[in-house]
Write a protein that holds these residues in place. Structure first.
Motif, PDB file in Angstrom:
ATOM      1  N   GLY A  76     -32.462 -37.299  -2.408  1.00 25.53           N
ATOM      2  CA  GLY A  76     -33.561 -36.669  -3.125  1.00 25.53           C
ATOM      3  C   GLY A  76     -33.099 -35.570  -4.053  1.00 25.53           C
ATOM      4  O   GLY A  76     -33.506 -35.495  -5.195  1.00 25.53           O
ATOM      5  N   ALA A  77     -32.216 -34.712  -3.597  1.00 25.41           N
ATOM      6  CA  ALA A  77     -31.724 -33.620  -4.441  1.00 25.41           C
ATOM      7  C   ALA A  77     -30.877 -32.627  -3.675  1.00 25.41           C
ATOM      8  O   ALA A  77     -30.881 -31.448  -3.973  1.00 25.41           O
ATOM      9  N   ASN A  78     -30.154 -33.076  -2.667  1.00 27.79           N
ATOM     10  CA  ASN A  78     -29.306 -32.163  -1.910  1.00 27.79           C
ATOM     11  C   ASN A  78     -28.035 -31.823  -2.663  1.00 27.79           C
ATOM     12  O   ASN A  78     -27.660 -32.495  -3.622  1.00 27.79           O
ATOM     13  N   HIS A  79     -27.386 -30.752  -2.216  1.00 34.65           N
ATOM     14  CA  HIS A  79     -26.089 -30.355  -2.747  1.00 34.65           C
ATOM     15  C   HIS A  79     -25.046 -30.486  -1.635  1.00 34.65           C
ATOM     16  O   HIS A  79     -25.340 -30.227  -0.464  1.00 34.65           O
ATOM     17  N   TYR A  80     -23.820 -30.859  -2.026  1.00 31.36           N
ATOM     18  CA  TYR A  80     -22.764 -31.108  -1.054  1.00 31.36           C
ATOM     19  C   TYR A  80     -21.466 -30.410  -1.449  1.00 31.36           C
ATOM     20  O   TYR A  80     -21.072 -30.437  -2.623  1.00 31.36           O
ATOM     21  N   ASN A  81     -20.805 -29.817  -0.457  1.00 26.04           N
ATOM     22  CA  ASN A  81     -19.431 -29.368  -0.644  1.00 26.04           C
ATOM     23  C   ASN A  81     -18.510 -30.567  -0.535  1.00 26.04           C
ATOM     24  O   ASN A  81     -18.779 -31.508   0.221  1.00 26.04           O
ATOM     25  N   VAL A  82     -17.410 -30.527  -1.271  1.00 33.04           N
ATOM     26  CA  VAL A  82     -16.392 -31.568  -1.184  1.00 33.04           C
ATOM     27  C   VAL A  82     -15.031 -30.895  -1.023  1.00 33.04           C
ATOM     28  O   VAL A  82     -14.701 -29.952  -1.745  1.00 33.04           O
ATOM     29  N   PHE A  83     -14.245 -31.380  -0.059  1.00 31.76           N
ATOM     30  CA  PHE A  83     -12.898 -30.881   0.161  1.00 31.76           C
ATOM     31  C   PHE A  83     -11.927 -32.052   0.119  1.00 31.76           C
ATOM     32  O   PHE A  83     -12.127 -33.056   0.809  1.00 31.76           O
ATOM     33  N   VAL A  84     -10.911 -31.938  -0.695  1.00 32.75           N
ATOM     34  CA  VAL A  84      -9.862 -32.940  -0.773  1.00 32.75           C
ATOM     35  C   VAL A  84      -8.554 -32.281  -0.359  1.00 32.75           C
ATOM     36  O   VAL A  84      -8.112 -31.322  -0.998  1.00 32.75           O
ATOM     37  N   ASP A  85      -7.966 -32.769   0.707  1.00 34.50           N
ATOM     38  CA  ASP A  85      -6.733 -32.195   1.251  1.00 34.50           C
ATOM     39  C   ASP A  85      -6.865 -30.696   1.483  1.00 34.50           C
ATOM     40  O   ASP A  85      -5.943 -29.914   1.238  1.00 34.50           O
ATOM     41  N   GLY A  86      -8.044 -30.273   1.932  1.00 36.13           N
ATOM     42  CA  GLY A  86      -8.295 -28.880   2.246  1.00 36.13           C
ATOM     43  C   GLY A  86      -8.674 -28.021   1.066  1.00 36.13           C
ATOM     44  O   GLY A  86      -8.936 -26.826   1.228  1.00 36.13           O
ATOM     45  N   THR A  87      -8.707 -28.578  -0.137  1.00 35.05           N
ATOM     46  CA  THR A  87      -9.059 -27.813  -1.330  1.00 35.05           C
ATOM     47  C   THR A  87     -10.517 -28.064  -1.690  1.00 35.05           C
ATOM     48  O   THR A  87     -10.952 -29.215  -1.779  1.00 35.05           O
ATOM     49  N   ARG A  88     -11.237 -26.984  -1.903  1.00 40.68           N
ATOM     50  CA  ARG A  88     -12.659 -27.092  -2.251  1.00 40.68           C
ATOM     51  C   ARG A  88     -12.816 -27.548  -3.691  1.00 40.68           C
ATOM     52  O   ARG A  88     -12.298 -26.927  -4.625  1.00 40.68           O
ATOM     53  N   MET A  89     -13.543 -28.642  -3.879  1.00 41.45           N
ATOM     54  CA  MET A  89     -13.757 -29.251  -5.185  1.00 41.45           C
ATOM     55  C   MET A  89     -15.144 -28.871  -5.714  1.00 41.45           C
ATOM     56  O   MET A  89     -15.922 -28.213  -5.025  1.00 41.45           O
ATOM     57  N   PRO A  90     -15.473 -29.293  -6.942  1.00 39.42           N
ATOM     58  CA  PRO A  90     -16.807 -28.999  -7.476  1.00 39.42           C
ATOM     59  C   PRO A  90     -17.920 -29.552  -6.582  1.00 39.42           C
ATOM     60  O   PRO A  90     -17.777 -30.614  -5.967  1.00 39.42           O
ATOM     61  N   VAL A  91     -19.023 -28.838  -6.529  1.00 39.60           N
ATOM     62  CA  VAL A  91     -20.174 -29.222  -5.703  1.00 39.60           C
ATOM     63  C   VAL A  91     -20.832 -30.479  -6.271  1.00 39.60           C
ATOM     64  O   VAL A  91     -20.971 -30.631  -7.491  1.00 39.60           O
ATOM     65  N   ILE A  92     -21.225 -31.389  -5.378  1.00 36.88           N
ATOM     66  CA  ILE A  92     -22.025 -32.543  -5.780  1.00 36.88           C
ATOM     67  C   ILE A  92     -23.493 -32.130  -5.793  1.00 36.88           C
ATOM     68  O   ILE A  92     -24.023 -31.664  -4.785  1.00 36.88           O
ATOM     69  N   THR A  93     -24.138 -32.292  -6.934  1.00 42.04           N
ATOM     70  CA  THR A  93     -25.578 -32.067  -7.070  1.00 42.04           C
ATOM     71  C   THR A  93     -26.224 -33.443  -7.161  1.00 42.04           C
ATOM     72  O   THR A  93     -26.166 -34.100  -8.199  1.00 42.04           O
ATOM     73  N   ALA A  94     -26.812 -33.881  -6.071  1.00 41.17           N
ATOM     74  CA  ALA A  94     -27.238 -35.278  -5.961  1.00 41.17           C
ATOM     75  C   ALA A  94     -28.517 -35.566  -6.742  1.00 41.17           C
ATOM     76  O   ALA A  94     -29.387 -34.708  -6.903  1.00 41.17           O
ATOM     77  N   ASP A  95     -28.611 -36.813  -7.203  1.00 42.37           N
ATOM     78  CA  ASP A  95     -29.807 -37.330  -7.861  1.00 42.37           C
ATOM     79  C   ASP A  95     -30.612 -38.155  -6.869  1.00 42.37           C
ATOM     80  O   ASP A  95     -30.130 -38.510  -5.795  1.00 42.37           O
ATOM     81  N   ALA A  96     -31.832 -38.481  -7.251  1.00 40.60           N
ATOM     82  CA  ALA A  96     -32.722 -39.220  -6.355  1.00 40.60           C
ATOM     83  C   ALA A  96     -32.329 -40.688  -6.202  1.00 40.60           C
ATOM     84  O   ALA A  96     -32.684 -41.327  -5.224  1.00 40.60           O
ATOM     85  N   LYS A  97     -31.593 -41.226  -7.144  1.00 43.28           N
ATOM     86  CA  LYS A  97     -31.225 -42.636  -7.090  1.00 43.28           C
ATOM     87  C   LYS A  97     -29.854 -42.817  -6.427  1.00 43.28           C
ATOM     88  O   LYS A  97     -29.140 -41.856  -6.154  1.00 43.28           O
ATOM     89  N   ILE A  98     -29.481 -44.086  -6.171  1.00 40.88           N
ATOM     90  CA  ILE A  98     -28.139 -44.378  -5.675  1.00 40.88           C
ATOM     91  C   ILE A  98     -27.156 -44.092  -6.803  1.00 40.88           C
ATOM     92  O   ILE A  98     -27.307 -44.576  -7.920  1.00 40.88           O
ATOM     93  N   LYS A  99     -26.151 -43.296  -6.486  1.00 43.45           N
ATOM     94  CA  LYS A  99     -25.220 -42.897  -7.524  1.00 43.45           C
ATOM     95  C   LYS A  99     -23.823 -42.733  -6.960  1.00 43.45           C
ATOM     96  O   LYS A  99     -23.641 -42.327  -5.828  1.00 43.45           O
ATOM     97  N   LYS A 100     -22.834 -43.075  -7.789  1.00 38.82           N
ATOM     98  CA  LYS A 100     -21.433 -42.879  -7.435  1.00 38.82           C
ATOM     99  C   LYS A 100     -20.982 -41.517  -7.946  1.00 38.82           C
ATOM    100  O   LYS A 100     -21.176 -41.179  -9.115  1.00 38.82           O
ATOM    101  N   TYR A 101     -20.343 -40.739  -7.065  1.00 40.98           N
ATOM    102  CA  TYR A 101     -19.806 -39.431  -7.425  1.00 40.98           C
ATOM    103  C   TYR A 101     -18.299 -39.459  -7.214  1.00 40.98           C
ATOM    104  O   TYR A 101     -17.828 -39.661  -6.084  1.00 40.98           O
ATOM    105  N   VAL A 102     -17.549 -39.286  -8.277  1.00 42.31           N
ATOM    106  CA  VAL A 102     -16.095 -39.296  -8.177  1.00 42.31           C
ATOM    107  C   VAL A 102     -15.636 -37.994  -7.533  1.00 42.31           C
ATOM    108  O   VAL A 102     -15.972 -36.896  -7.981  1.00 42.31           O
ATOM    109  N   ILE A 103     -14.874 -38.120  -6.457  1.00 43.13           N
ATOM    110  CA  ILE A 103     -14.377 -36.969  -5.705  1.00 43.13           C
ATOM    111  C   ILE A 103     -12.968 -36.597  -6.145  1.00 43.13           C
ATOM    112  O   ILE A 103     -12.649 -35.418  -6.329  1.00 43.13           O
TER     113      ILE A 103
END
Length: 358
Positions: A76-103
Motif C-alpha cells: 500500500g505505501a510502506n517504507h523499508y530499510n535495506v541492508f546489503v552485507d551490513g551496509t544500509r542502502m537507500p530506503v524503499i518507498t513502496a507503491d500500491a502495485k506489484i513492483k520490482k525494487y533493485v537492491i
C-alpha cells in the motif's frame, strides 16, 4: 553508507531458484516459500508465496552468491530499510502495485547478505512479499541464523519508532511516514543488544483503555483488541501463540491513556492493564515480563504501574523506568529521536540484565 549490526550470518552454499515472469534480462527468482529465506515477525503465510504482514519491524533476509538482487513487493505505501552485507542502502518507498525494487547490482561474485526491515507501522497498510530476483548464475545460500532468544514488545508510537528521524518536534505536514523507523527504536536496539529476535505489537496512539485524542472511555479498540491478530488490518487473522514463544515480554503502555483529557480513572486503567498482563501470562507462562514507565509520561503512570504489578502478584513481572527526554532529543510531535532511543535502549538493557541476574 552506514554500517549496522545485523542478526544474520552467511553459511555454506546451496542451490535454489527458477525463472521469473518476463523481465528483459535472464534472472533467477527465489520464491517466498524458499527455505533459504528467513522471516522474523508476525506474518500471514496462508499463501506461502505471497506472505502478508503489517506490524513494524518485520524482517526478511536472504544469503546468496551472485552479482544482482531485487525484491518484489505488493504494498500500500510502506517504507523499508535495506541492508546489503551490513551496509544500509537507500530506503524503499513502496507503491500500491506489484513492483520490482533493485537492491544491489554489480556485486562481486562472492557471498552476500540482504536484509529488509519494515520501517513503518500498521496504519501504513499491508505489505505482500513476492520474492527476490537474482542474476541467472546466482545461488541461494543457507538462511541467516536467527537468534535463539525471543523478545515481544507491546507498545505504542514509542515502540513503533514514530518521528524518530525527525529534525525537531515540528515536522512538515504529511512527512511523519518518512521519519518513522522501527529499526532504530529503543525496542529494536534492545533486541539486538540482547541478541534476540523481536516481534513488535505496537500501534501509534493506542492505549490500555483509551486511545490518543478519543473521548470514549473505555475505547472500543485499544491495543489489547489487536494483540491476538496476525495482522492488525485483517480482522479475521488470528495469531498462533504456540508458533513463537518469547522468553521476555516488554510492555510500554499508558502514555496515550493519560496524555489528554478526558483521562480514565485509576481503577479502570489498572484493570485494563491487568487484563493485558493476564493475557500475556496465559500465553507465555515462563516469560519474564517488564512493565515500562517513561520516558514521555511522568506521574501518575509510574505509580499506577507499580501498583498494577503489586496486584498482579507474579514473581516474574518487573517494573522498569526510562528517564525523561529533553526537548533537544525529540523528533516529530515530541517523540524521542534516534539518539534518545539509543539511550532508552541502554537503560532498558541494563535493567533487564539486572533483574534477570537476581
Amino acid at each position: 553508507m552506514e554500517k549496522i549490526l545485523l542478526l544474520a550470518v552467511i553459511g555454506a552454499a546451496a542451490f535454489a531458484g527458477g525463472i521469473f515472469y518476463g523481465f528483459k534480462n535472464a534472472v533467477r527468482t527465489v520464491l517466498p516459500s524458499d527455505p533459504g529465506i528467513s522471516y522474523i515477525g508476525r506474518i500471514d503465510f496462508t499463501d506461502k508465496n505471497a506472505p502478508k504482514f503489517d506490524w513494524p519491524g518485520i524482517e526478511i533476509a536472504l544469503n546468496f552468491e551472485g552479482s544482482y538482487c531485487a525484491v518484489l513487493l505488493e504494498d500500500g505505501a510502506n517504507h523499508y530499510n535495506v541492508f546489503v552485507d551490513g551496509t544500509r542502502m537507500p530506503v524503499i518507498t513502496a507503491d500500491a502495485k506489484i513492483k520490482k525494487y533493485v537492491i544491489a547490482k554489480n556485486l562481486n561474485r562472492g557471498a552476500h547478505s540482504v536484509i529488509i526491515t519494515k520501517r513503518t507501522e500498521t496504519y501504513d497498510g499491508v505489505g505482500i512479499f513476492k520474492g527476490f530476483i537474482l542474476d541467472k548464475k546466482a545461488k541461494v545460500l543457507p538462511p541467516p541464523v536467527k537468534p535463539a532468544k525471543k523478545i515481544e514488545f507491546i507498545g505504542d508510537s514509542l515502540t513503533v519508532g514514530y518521528g524518530i528521524e525527525g529534525p525537531s518536534v515540528t515536522c512538515e505536514e504529511g512527512s511523519e511516514k518518512k521519519y518513522k523507523n522501527n529499526f532504530l527504536s529503543f525496542a529494536s536496539i534492545t533486541s539486538r543488544v540482547l541478541g534476540a529476535q523481536a516481534h513488535m505489537i505496537a500501534i501509534s496512539g493506542r492505549g490500555v483503555v483509551k486511545n490518543y485524542g478519543e473521548s470514549k472511555i473505555p475505547t472500543d479498540k485499544p491495543i489489547g483488541y489487536y494483540y491476538k491478530k496476525t495482522l492488525m488490518n485483517i480482522d479475521t487473522s488470528e495469531w498462533d501463540f504456540k508458533s513463537w514463544i518469547p522468553e521476555i515480554v516488554v510492555i510500554n503502555l499508558g502514555t496515550n491513556d493519560l496524555s489528554t483529557e478526558p483521562k480514565p480513572d485509576r481503577e479502570l486503567f489498572e484493570k485494563g492493564y491487568l487484563s493485558i498482563l493476564n493475557t500475556v501470562r496465559g500465553y507465555y507462562p515462563q516469560a519474564d515480563i517488564f512493565c515500562v514507565a517513561g520516558p514521555v509520561m511522568g506521574e501518575p503512570l509510574p505509580e499506577y504501574i507499580k501498583n498494577i504489578i503489586k496486584r498482579f502478584k507474579d514473581k516474574k513481572t518487573y517494573f522498569v523506568t526510562l528517564s525523561s527526554v529533553p526537548q533537544e532529543l525529540m523528533g516529530c510531535d515530541w517523540h524521542p529521536n534516534v539518539e534518545a532511543n539509543r539511550k532508552m535502549a541502554e537503560e532498558l538493557v541494563k535493567q533487564i540484565n539486572e533483574k534477570l541476574k537476581k
